[in-house]
Structures are given as structure tokens and as C-alpha cells.
Design a protein around this motif. Structure first.
Motif, short mmCIF file in Angstrom:
data_model
loop_
_atom_site.label_atom_id
_atom_site.label_comp_id
_atom_site.label_asym_id
_atom_site.label_seq_id
_atom_site.Cartn_x
_atom_site.Cartn_y
_atom_site.Cartn_z
N MET A 112 0.23 -1.78 0.10
CA MET A 112 0.35 -0.13 -0.19
C MET A 112 1.41 1.64 0.42
O MET A 112 0.74 2.39 -0.82
CB MET A 112 -0.78 0.00 0.94
CG MET A 112 -2.12 -1.70 0.98
SD MET A 112 -3.04 -1.19 2.58
CE MET A 112 -3.90 0.50 2.54
N LEU A 113 1.91 1.53 1.34
CA LEU A 113 2.84 2.01 1.07
C LEU A 113 3.50 2.72 -0.57
O LEU A 113 3.07 4.06 -0.90
CB LEU A 113 3.72 2.33 1.82
CG LEU A 113 3.12 2.44 3.42
CD1 LEU A 113 4.57 1.66 4.45
CD2 LEU A 113 3.01 3.47 3.75
N ASP A 114 4.16 1.86 -1.39
CA ASP A 114 5.08 1.94 -2.53
C ASP A 114 4.07 2.23 -3.49
O ASP A 114 4.23 3.17 -4.14
CB ASP A 114 4.90 0.86 -2.93
CG ASP A 114 6.53 -0.12 -2.18
OD1 ASP A 114 6.94 1.10 -1.38
OD2 ASP A 114 6.32 -1.60 -2.37
N ASP A 115 2.47 1.89 -3.47
CA ASP A 115 1.55 2.26 -4.16
C ASP A 115 0.86 3.70 -4.41
O ASP A 115 1.00 4.89 -4.88
CB ASP A 115 0.36 0.85 -4.37
CG ASP A 115 0.13 0.28 -4.95
OD1 ASP A 115 1.39 -0.01 -5.40
OD2 ASP A 115 -0.78 -0.77 -4.62
N ALA A 116 0.76 3.96 -2.66
CA ALA A 116 1.10 5.49 -2.14
C ALA A 116 1.88 6.42 -2.86
O ALA A 116 1.33 7.73 -3.05
CB ALA A 116 0.40 5.32 -1.00
N VAL A 117 3.02 6.14 -2.04
CA VAL A 117 4.30 6.77 -2.75
C VAL A 117 4.25 7.29 -4.17
O VAL A 117 4.42 8.05 -4.34
CB VAL A 117 5.50 6.87 -2.27
CG1 VAL A 117 6.98 7.29 -2.85
CG2 VAL A 117 4.97 6.53 -0.15
N ALA A 137 2.18 6.39 -6.86
CA ALA A 137 0.91 7.80 -7.05
C ALA A 137 0.95 8.80 -6.26
O ALA A 137 0.42 10.33 -7.13
CB ALA A 137 -1.32 7.43 -5.91
N SER A 138 1.06 9.92 -5.53
CA SER A 138 0.66 10.76 -4.24
C SER A 138 2.15 11.42 -4.70
O SER A 138 2.26 12.95 -5.07
CB SER A 138 0.92 10.72 -2.88
OG SER A 138 1.87 10.22 -2.27
N GLY A 139 3.21 10.79 -4.95
CA GLY A 139 4.48 11.73 -5.01
C GLY A 139 5.44 12.19 -4.15
O GLY A 139 6.62 13.01 -4.66
N ILE A 140 4.94 11.46 -2.51
CA ILE A 140 5.40 12.11 -1.64
C ILE A 140 5.96 10.57 -1.06
O ILE A 140 6.01 9.84 -1.60
CB ILE A 140 4.85 13.18 -1.16
CG1 ILE A 140 3.52 12.16 -0.25
CG2 ILE A 140 4.36 14.46 -1.63
CD1 ILE A 140 2.86 12.87 0.59
N ASP A 141 6.92 11.07 -0.13
CA ASP A 141 7.03 9.83 0.43
C ASP A 141 6.45 10.25 1.86
O ASP A 141 5.65 10.50 2.65
CB ASP A 141 8.81 10.15 0.94
CG ASP A 141 9.90 10.09 0.22
OD1 ASP A 141 9.47 9.31 -0.34
OD2 ASP A 141 11.13 10.53 0.34
N ILE A 142 5.55 8.83 2.20
CA ILE A 142 4.24 8.10 2.92
C ILE A 142 5.50 7.06 3.94
O ILE A 142 5.70 6.10 3.56
CB ILE A 142 3.30 8.00 2.22
CG1 ILE A 142 2.53 9.31 1.58
CG2 ILE A 142 2.76 7.93 3.64
CD1 ILE A 142 1.54 8.79 1.48
N GLY A 158 16.50 9.32 5.01
CA GLY A 158 16.85 10.40 3.45
C GLY A 158 15.84 10.31 2.80
O GLY A 158 15.81 10.09 1.74
N TYR A 159 14.46 10.48 3.28
CA TYR A 159 12.98 11.08 2.48
C TYR A 159 13.46 12.22 2.22
O TYR A 159 14.41 13.20 2.23
CB TYR A 159 12.34 11.15 3.43
CG TYR A 159 12.01 9.35 4.08
CD1 TYR A 159 11.90 8.40 3.88
CD2 TYR A 159 12.43 8.81 5.86
CE1 TYR A 159 11.93 7.23 4.18
CE2 TYR A 159 12.40 8.03 6.03
CZ TYR A 159 12.21 6.68 5.84
OH TYR A 159 12.19 5.75 5.94
N SER A 160 12.33 12.51 1.08
CA SER A 160 12.25 13.93 0.27
C SER A 160 11.70 14.98 0.96
O SER A 160 11.17 14.75 2.09
CB SER A 160 11.78 13.93 -0.78
OG SER A 160 10.44 13.51 -0.29
N VAL A 161 12.26 15.66 1.09
CA VAL A 161 10.96 17.16 1.44
C VAL A 161 9.63 17.59 1.26
O VAL A 161 9.11 17.71 2.57
CB VAL A 161 11.71 18.42 0.80
CG1 VAL A 161 13.44 18.82 0.75
CG2 VAL A 161 11.49 18.42 -0.60
N ASP A 162 8.93 16.39 0.30
CA ASP A 162 7.52 16.41 0.24
C ASP A 162 7.46 14.84 1.43
O ASP A 162 7.86 13.87 0.68
CB ASP A 162 7.10 16.38 -1.47
CG ASP A 162 7.13 17.69 -1.47
OD1 ASP A 162 7.62 18.51 -0.69
OD2 ASP A 162 7.89 18.03 -2.98
#
Length: 229
Positions: free
Chosen positions: A52-57, A59-64, A89-93
Motif C-alpha cells: 500500500m505504501l509503495d502504491d501511495a508513494v 500515486a502521490s509523489g511524496i514519501d509516506i 533520507g526521505y524527500s522534502v515532500d
């Protein structure tokens, strides 16, 4: 000679581009979107949440990200999550959920941290609704999996809809209130119509009774006249 030099340059450029792409992919693959240090999820649940996290990331373009811990080591929940963000090391979003739970003492807390585009996309009402979901899932339903699932879905929905130009306000997350108001309005209309119909019928009934009473009075008067003649 020039052709050979051009071929070598082109080959080197292709190799460098390939390495850059591999580095980009490996950097994404190194990101852990589910860090279950507290062991709150079964193997099956963890696999489902990772998917679910891979799909959400994507789809949304942000790190969840979802993080669980038994303790924050005398740090505040916000400081603990900030440290996890820097180490990951996550993105700013990004949007991160921390669930702290100590099974020995049956105590826990949760904390949400987000920034970048997520901060623009998640409205006040969306955050309030998400907070309500966390409270219901963790305290009432006592389900860590439901809390994680609702967090992923809520963040993805907010970000994707914001990119599409849709924002969700108070009424969107209080549809029950809209339904109640519609039901009340419908009931009032029914009552008003019933009162109007009853009033009209009552007036007709009184008019008919008055006419009958006047007719009876005239008949009595004629009878009395006849009696007096």
C-alpha cells in the motif's frame, strides 16, 4: 579519429547516465516506508502495508512513512520522528506517522509529521479527520493495522486530490451532518404540509357546520312560526 572520439564520448555518456539512473533507483529502494521496530504488525500485515505504501508513494509523489517504536528513548515524539526522517533520507515532500506502544504497560501515543507539498495539500479539516481516525482506530478499535491503513489512504487522497485541484473542507468530512440536515429538512416539509392540509380541512369543516347550523336555525324558525299561527 574524430568518429572514434565521438563514439567513445557517446559511450561514456551512456554509461554515466546508466549509473545515474541506477543510483536514483537504488536510493529509492533504500528508503524504508515501513519501520516496525515495535513489532505491531504480523508478517502478512507488514507485506500488505508495504504494498500500500509503495502504491501511495507512486500515486502521490511524496514519501509516506510509518514508524513504530516501543519507546522514544526520553525524546519527544516529534524529535524521535524528526530523527527518523533525517536517518531515512526521505524527500522534502513527506508525511510520517509514528506509533509508540509499550505492550508491557499497555501505553502508547501517536504523532504525525509532514512537510513540503504534503503541508500544502493536507487541509485543517483533513488533518482533523485523520486525527479522529487515529483516535478511533488506536483507542476504540485497538487496531494498529487500521490506523496505518487509514493514514496511508488519507494522505494519498489529500495529496492526489490537491494536485487535481480538489480540496476537502468541513462538509466533505461531515457527510453525516449533511444527511442529518437533509433528513430534518424533509421532516419539516412533511410536517408543514400536514399542518396546512389539516388547517384547510378544519376550516372547511367549520364552514360546513356553520352552514348546517344556519339552515337548522331557519328551519326551527319556520316551525315556530307555524306553531304560532
Amino acid at each position: 579519429m574524430k568518429n572514434s572520439t565521438r563514439r567513445i564520448c557517446a559511450l561514456l555518456s551512456a554509461v554515466m547516465l546508466a549509473f545515474a539512473m541506477m543510483s536514483f533507483v537504488s536510493a529509492d529502494e533504500d528508503k524504508a516506508y515501513l519501520i516496525d521496530d515495535a513489532g505491531l504488525f504480523s508478517d502478512t500485515q507488514a507485506q500488505e502495508l508495504e504494498g500500500m505504501l509503495d502504491d501511495a508513494v507512486e500515486a502521490s509523489g511524496i514519501d509516506i512513512v510509518i514508524v513504530t517504536a516501543v519507546t522514544t528513548d526520553d525524546n519527544s515524539a516529534s524529535d524521535y520522528l524528526e530523527s527518523a526522517y533525517k536517518a531515512g533520507g526521505y524527500s522534502v515532500d513527506f508525511a510520517m506517522l509514528l506509533i509508540v506502544y509499550d505492550a508491557e504497560y499497555d501505553e502508547g501515543e501517536w504523532y504525525i509529521l509532514y512537510d513540503g507539498y504534503a503541508a500544502e495539500a493536507i487541509t485543517e479539516y483533513e488533518f482533523d479527520n485523520l486525527s479522529d481516525l487515529m483516535y478511533d482506530d488506536l483507542w476504540w478499535n485497538e487496531s494498529f493495522y487500521m490506523a496505518a491503513e487509514d493514514f496511508i489512504e488519507s494522505v494519498e487522497l489529500a495529496v492526489v486530490d490537491a494536485r487535481d485541484g480538489n480540496t476537502h473542507g468541513f462538509l466533505y468530512y461531515h457527510k453525516w451532518l449533511v444527511r442529518v440536515l437533509c433528513a430534518v429538512a424533509a421532516a419539516l416539509i412533511v410536517v408543514i404540509v400536514a399542518v396546512v392540509i389539516h388547517t384547510v380541512n378544519s376550516k372547511r369543516g367549520r364552514g360546513s357546520r356553520s352552514a348546517n347550523a344556519r339552515a337548522d336555525a331557519r328551519a326551527d324558525a319556520r316551525t315556530n312560526s307555524d306553531g304560532w299561527s
